[in-house]
Motif scaffolding. Structure first.
Motif, PDB file in Angstrom:
ATOM      1  N   LEU A 109      39.423  45.387  32.211  1.00 23.78           N
ATOM      2  CA  LEU A 109      39.026  44.049  32.645  1.00 23.78           C
ATOM      3  C   LEU A 109      39.775  42.929  31.928  1.00 23.78           C
ATOM      4  N   THR A 110      40.637  43.290  30.992  1.00 23.17           N
ATOM      5  CA  THR A 110      41.439  42.267  30.309  1.00 23.17           C
ATOM      6  C   THR A 110      42.932  42.490  30.512  1.00 23.17           C
ATOM      7  N   GLY A 111      43.302  43.497  31.290  1.00 24.32           N
ATOM      8  CA  GLY A 111      44.715  43.754  31.557  1.00 24.32           C
ATOM      9  C   GLY A 111      45.327  42.616  32.348  1.00 24.32           C
ATOM     10  N   PRO A 112      46.641  42.428  32.244  1.00 22.77           N
ATOM     11  CA  PRO A 112      47.306  41.290  32.898  1.00 22.77           C
ATOM     12  C   PRO A 112      47.147  41.270  34.411  1.00 22.77           C
ATOM     13  N   VAL A 113      47.180  42.435  35.058  1.00 24.73           N
ATOM     14  CA  VAL A 113      47.041  42.466  36.519  1.00 24.73           C
ATOM     15  C   VAL A 113      45.624  42.110  36.922  1.00 24.73           C
ATOM     16  N   ALA A 114      44.643  42.655  36.196  1.00 25.25           N
ATOM     17  CA  ALA A 114      43.247  42.354  36.511  1.00 25.25           C
ATOM     18  C   ALA A 114      42.962  40.864  36.371  1.00 25.25           C
ATOM     19  N   VAL A 115      43.408  40.271  35.269  1.00 17.88           N
ATOM     20  CA  VAL A 115      43.132  38.856  35.011  1.00 17.88           C
ATOM     21  C   VAL A 115      43.881  37.958  35.989  1.00 17.88           C
ATOM     22  N   ALA A 116      45.118  38.300  36.293  1.00 16.57           N
ATOM     23  CA  ALA A 116      45.938  37.439  37.137  1.00 16.57           C
ATOM     24  C   ALA A 116      45.612  37.575  38.614  1.00 16.57           C
ATOM     25  N   GLU A 117      45.133  38.746  39.038  1.00 17.24           N
ATOM     26  CA  GLU A 117      44.986  38.970  40.466  1.00 17.24           C
ATOM     27  C   GLU A 117      43.639  39.576  40.837  1.00 17.24           C
ATOM     28  N   GLY A 118      43.364  40.753  40.297  1.00 11.63           N
ATOM     29  CA  GLY A 118      42.215  41.526  40.759  1.00 11.63           C
ATOM     30  C   GLY A 118      40.879  40.840  40.611  1.00 11.63           C
ATOM     31  N   LEU A 119      40.622  40.223  39.458  1.00  9.50           N
ATOM     32  CA  LEU A 119      39.305  39.648  39.213  1.00  9.50           C
ATOM     33  C   LEU A 119      39.043  38.431  40.098  1.00  9.50           C
ATOM     34  N   GLU A 120      40.011  37.566  40.251  1.00  7.13           N
ATOM     35  CA  GLU A 120      39.781  36.382  41.076  1.00  7.13           C
ATOM     36  C   GLU A 120      39.580  36.755  42.538  1.00  7.13           C
ATOM     37  N   TRP A 121      40.314  37.752  43.002  1.00  3.70           N
ATOM     38  CA  TRP A 121      40.094  38.225  44.367  1.00  3.70           C
ATOM     39  C   TRP A 121      38.700  38.825  44.510  1.00  3.70           C
ATOM     40  N   THR A 122      38.298  39.581  43.501  1.00  2.36           N
ATOM     41  CA  THR A 122      36.969  40.186  43.543  1.00  2.36           C
ATOM     42  C   THR A 122      35.899  39.107  43.561  1.00  2.36           C
ATOM     43  N   ARG A 123      36.073  38.060  42.768  1.00  2.00           N
ATOM     44  CA  ARG A 123      35.088  36.974  42.763  1.00  2.00           C
ATOM     45  C   ARG A 123      34.980  36.331  44.146  1.00  2.00           C
ATOM     46  N   GLY A 124      36.111  36.075  44.776  1.00  2.00           N
ATOM     47  CA  GLY A 124      36.089  35.485  46.108  1.00  2.00           C
ATOM     48  C   GLY A 124      35.407  36.377  47.126  1.00  2.00           C
ATOM     49  N   LEU A 125      35.683  37.669  47.053  1.00  2.18           N
ATOM     50  CA  LEU A 125      35.079  38.600  48.010  1.00  2.18           C
ATOM     51  C   LEU A 125      33.580  38.737  47.776  1.00  2.18           C
ATOM     52  N   LEU A 126      33.166  38.766  46.524  1.00  5.91           N
ATOM     53  CA  LEU A 126      31.735  38.867  46.245  1.00  5.91           C
ATOM     54  C   LEU A 126      30.998  37.608  46.703  1.00  5.91           C
ATOM     55  N   ARG A 127      31.617  36.475  46.557  1.00 12.71           N
ATOM     56  CA  ARG A 127      30.991  35.246  47.054  1.00 12.71           C
ATOM     57  C   ARG A 127      30.877  35.277  48.575  1.00 12.71           C
ATOM     58  N   ALA A 128      31.929  35.774  49.226  1.00 15.35           N
ATOM     59  CA  ALA A 128      31.905  35.851  50.691  1.00 15.35           C
ATOM     60  C   ALA A 128      30.877  36.865  51.177  1.00 15.35           C
ATOM     61  N   SER A 129      30.625  37.893  50.376  1.00 15.42           N
ATOM     62  CA  SER A 129      29.711  38.959  50.800  1.00 15.42           C
ATOM     63  C   SER A 129      28.252  38.519  50.837  1.00 15.42           C
ATOM     64  N   VAL A 130      27.944  37.415  50.195  1.00 17.54           N
ATOM     65  CA  VAL A 130      26.554  36.942  50.162  1.00 17.54           C
ATOM     66  C   VAL A 130      26.004  36.772  51.569  1.00 17.54           C
ATOM     67  N   ASP A 131      26.827  36.281  52.466  1.00 16.44           N
ATOM     68  CA  ASP A 131      26.394  36.041  53.845  1.00 16.44           C
ATOM     69  C   ASP A 131      26.977  37.051  54.830  1.00 16.44           C
ATOM     70  N   ASP A 132      27.489  38.145  54.315  1.00 20.70           N
ATOM     71  CA  ASP A 132      28.114  39.135  55.191  1.00 20.70           C
ATOM     72  C   ASP A 132      27.653  40.545  54.791  1.00 20.70           C
ATOM     73  N   PRO A 133      26.624  41.084  55.456  1.00 23.67           N
ATOM     74  CA  PRO A 133      26.105  42.414  55.100  1.00 23.67           C
ATOM     75  C   PRO A 133      27.159  43.512  55.169  1.00 23.67           C
TER      76      PRO A 133
END
Length: 219
Positions: A109-133
C-alpha cells in the motif's frame, strides 16, 4: 483485493506466456478506460461502447473479456490484492505471521505504483459503487477471490500442522482489514500516504481484527 492488475507480471517459472501478457495488457487498458469514464460520467453515464472506444478496442473484444461494464474494472480492483499476496509469499516459513502480514500490507500500500495509480483509482471506484450495486458486487467478489488465494500462502508460512480453521479465519480477517480500510479511506480526502492513508488504516485494522488469534503466536 483480485481485480488485470497495475503491476508488472512476475518473472520465473510461473511467468505468463506472451499471449497471456497481451491478454492481461488489453484487459488493463479496458479497465483503465472504464475507470476514467466512470470518474467523469459515473457508471450510469457510461456504456460498454464508450469504454471500448476509449480503450481503442472493438466492442466484441470488450465482451470477450467482460460480461458488462462494471466487470471491466475488476483488474484494477484486484491489482492491489495480487501485489500484497505476492509480497507475503516472499516471507520465509516460520516468520511470525503478524510481522509477515503487516510488512506485506505496508509494502503493497506504499509502493510507488499503488500510491501513484492504484489507490486513487480504487478510491474513485469505491465512491462510484455507493450508488451502483453491480459495481459493489464486483468489489466484493474481488475480495472473496483474494481471501481464497491467501489461505494457501498462510498455510505455507504457518507450517503443515496449522489448523485449517485458524488459517481460514486469519485469511478472512486480513482480507477484511484491507477491504474495510480502503472503504473508509475512500470516503475521505486523506492522502495515499502518511496519516490516515490506507497503509496506516490497514495495519490498525489488521491488529484489531487479529488480536488474540493464537495462530499468530504459533500456539
Amino acid at each position: 483485493m483480485r481485480s488485470p492488475r497495475p503491476y508488472s507480471p512476475q518473472a520465473g517459472p510461473g511467468a505468463q506466456s506472451l499471449t497471456e501478457r497481451r491478454k492481461a495488457a488489453t484487459q488493463l487498458d479496458i479497465a483503465r478506460a472504464a475507470c476514467e469514464l466512470f470518474a467523469a460520467h459515473g457508471p450510469d453515464g457510461t456504456t460498454a461502447e464508450d469504454i471500448a472506444h476509449r480503450a481503442g478496442v472493438a466492442l466484441r473484444t470488450f465482451y470477450r473479456y467482460f460480461r458488462n461494464k462494471q466487470e471491466a474494472v475488476a483488474p484494477l480492483l484486484a491489482g492491489g490484492g495480487d501485489e500484497w499476496r505476492a509480497l507475503l509469499a516472499e516471507e520465509h516459513p516460520g516468520t511470525p505471521l503478524s510481522e509477515a502480514l503487516e510488512r506485506a500490507v505496508t509494502r503493497s500500500l506504499t509502493g510507488p505504483v499503488a500510491v501513484a495509480e492504484g489507490l486513487e483509482w480504487t478510491r474513485g471506484l469505491l465512491r462510484a459503487s455507493v450508488d451502483d450495486p453491480a459495481l459493489r458486487a464486483v468489489w466484493y467478489r474481488v475480495n472473496q477471490d483474494s481471501e481464497e488465494d491467501l489461505a494457501p500462502i498462510l498455510t505455507r508460512l504457518a507450517g503443515p500442522t496449522a489448523d485449517p480453521l485458524r488459517i481460514r479465519l486469519l485469511a478472512a480477517a486480513a482480507t477484511d482489514a484491507i477491504r474495510v480500510s480502503l472503504e473508509v479511506w475512500s470516503t475521505t480526502d486523506a492522502p495515499a500516504s502518511g496519516p490516515g492513508s490506507p497503509a496506516e488504516l490497514a495495519v490498525r485494522s489488521l491488529r484489531e481484527l487479529t488480536r488474540g488469534m493464537s495462530i499468530l503466536s504459533g500456539s
